[in-house]
Design an enzyme around this catalytic site. Structure first.
Site, PDB file in Angstrom:
ATOM      1  N   GLU A 139     -32.126  43.073   9.576  1.00 15.56           N
ATOM      2  CA  GLU A 139     -32.840  43.116  10.860  1.00 15.56           C
ATOM      3  C   GLU A 139     -33.515  44.471  11.077  1.00 15.56           C
ATOM      4  O   GLU A 139     -34.683  44.544  11.476  1.00 15.56           O
ATOM      5  CB  GLU A 139     -31.870  42.869  12.030  1.00 15.56           C
ATOM      6  CG  GLU A 139     -31.154  41.525  12.008  1.00 15.56           C
ATOM      7  CD  GLU A 139     -32.070  40.329  12.174  1.00 15.56           C
ATOM      8  OE1 GLU A 139     -33.251  40.511  12.477  1.00 15.56           O
ATOM      9  OE2 GLU A 139     -31.582  39.194  11.991  1.00 15.56           O
TER      10      GLU A 139
ATOM     11  N   ASN B 164     -37.555  45.215  11.182  1.00 13.61           N
ATOM     12  CA  ASN B 164     -38.199  45.869  12.331  1.00 13.61           C
ATOM     13  C   ASN B 164     -39.121  47.005  11.897  1.00 13.61           C
ATOM     14  O   ASN B 164     -40.223  47.155  12.431  1.00 13.61           O
ATOM     15  CB  ASN B 164     -37.133  46.437  13.289  1.00 13.61           C
ATOM     16  CG  ASN B 164     -36.608  45.383  14.251  1.00 13.61           C
ATOM     17  OD1 ASN B 164     -37.117  44.270  14.312  1.00 13.61           O
ATOM     18  ND2 ASN B 164     -35.588  45.750  15.010  1.00 13.61           N
TER      19      ASN B 164
ATOM     20  N   ARG C 222     -41.460  35.082  15.711  1.00 12.20           N
ATOM     21  CA  ARG C 222     -40.355  36.036  15.687  1.00 12.20           C
ATOM     22  C   ARG C 222     -39.428  35.667  16.840  1.00 12.20           C
ATOM     23  O   ARG C 222     -39.862  35.385  17.941  1.00 12.20           O
ATOM     24  CB  ARG C 222     -40.855  37.483  15.853  1.00 12.20           C
ATOM     25  CG  ARG C 222     -41.812  37.951  14.754  1.00 12.20           C
ATOM     26  CD  ARG C 222     -41.228  37.894  13.359  1.00 12.20           C
ATOM     27  NE  ARG C 222     -39.924  38.519  13.261  1.00 12.20           N
ATOM     28  CZ  ARG C 222     -39.108  38.393  12.217  1.00 12.20           C
ATOM     29  NH1 ARG C 222     -39.456  37.653  11.195  1.00 12.20           N
ATOM     30  NH2 ARG C 222     -37.951  38.993  12.207  1.00 12.20           N
TER      31      ARG C 222
END
Lengths: 149, 115
Positions: free
Chosen positions: A48, A52, A105
């Protein structure tokens, strides 16, 4: 507490490296002999944070991602840093389902990090990039005999 | 990944690691099938998935939006326990069917067809 091992890696912010990053950190964590579910949590949280950097910090235009991890007898810390655009409003960015990434997303990146790790700290500012510092306490440390390690 | 379409149902058998990198290809291929067939149901079979992060949730939520425009539904079958954790966190179980694992396994066998 003094760390027992340290790992640093710098990788280009391209999506092919998402797998590489989570694999390296989980391989490093495996030195602490964690449980399988703990390794899975760490892999997911790293994935994650790195995603990002690629999507949000560098907006798909590339850059470098700096990963630093420390092992302690009972925990692992992972710091994932970029020199991208920074986050204007960290609280907003960390809200579940909030995303600036478009329709596909989920807006759950930080929620996953927070629920899979024991602590998540985010330091960010426009033009200084973002640093996500995460800690995972490995529960086997509470259960096992520390002398055996 | 393999897909097959029969009798209004598109079955997508996912495999490997589902992250932001992998999702781009999967989405492209699944969207082509959805646009072509307008299935009333899309089944995502997770049996051979070894990893998934929130990108996979985005994939499902995105397809849910597309299908719900014309009344289609999404079902998830054979979800391994380590992926269920991400799914539960997302609350995606409110919009898709089949997150009851025992039931999902039966359903998956029944619906599974070779491409």
């Amino acid at each position: 507490m003094k760390s027992i091992n340290k790992m640093k890696m710098t990788i280009p912010a391209v999506s092919a490296n998402e797998g590489l990053a989570r694999l390296c950190v989980s391989a490093f964590a495996s030195q602490l002999d964690p449980r399988i579910d703990e390794i899975a949590d760490i892999r997911t949280a790293v994935s994650e944070a790195v995603t990002n950097c690629i999507i949000h910090a560098y907006k798909g235009r590339g850059g470098l991602i700096y990963i630093e991890s420390l092992l302690y007898p009972d925990r692992i810390t992972v710091k994932i840093k970029d020199k991208g655009c920074g986050i204007d409003d960290i609280d907003k960015a960390m809200e579940p389902l909030f995303t600036t990434g478009g329709d596909d997303r989920s807006g759950l990146g930080f929620s996953v990090m927070q629920s899979f790790m024991d602590s998540v700290k985010v330091k960010s500012g426009p033009s200084e990039g973002t640093t996500v510092s995460m800690t995972k306490i490995l529960r086997r440390a509470d259960e096992g005999n520390p002398d055996e390690r | 990944m393999t897909q097959c379409y029969a009798l209004g149902t598109l079955t997508v058998c996912l495999d490997g690691e589902i992250d932001h990198h992998a999702v781009r290809d999967i989405r492209e291929q699944v969207d082509i099938s959805i646009n072509r067939h307008k299935p009333s149901k899309v089944i995502f079979d997770f049996e051979n998935v070894t990893f998934m992060d929130s990108s996979g949730i985005g994939l499902i939520m995105g397809r849910y939006k597309t299908l719900s425009r014309y009344g289609g539904i999404i079902e998830i079958v054979r979800m391994p326990p380590y992926i269920e954790k991400v799914m539960k966190l997302s609350g995606v179980s409110k919009i898709v069917k089949g997150l009851d694992r025992a039931k999902a396994a039966d359903k998956g066998e029944q619906d599974r067809k070779e491409q």
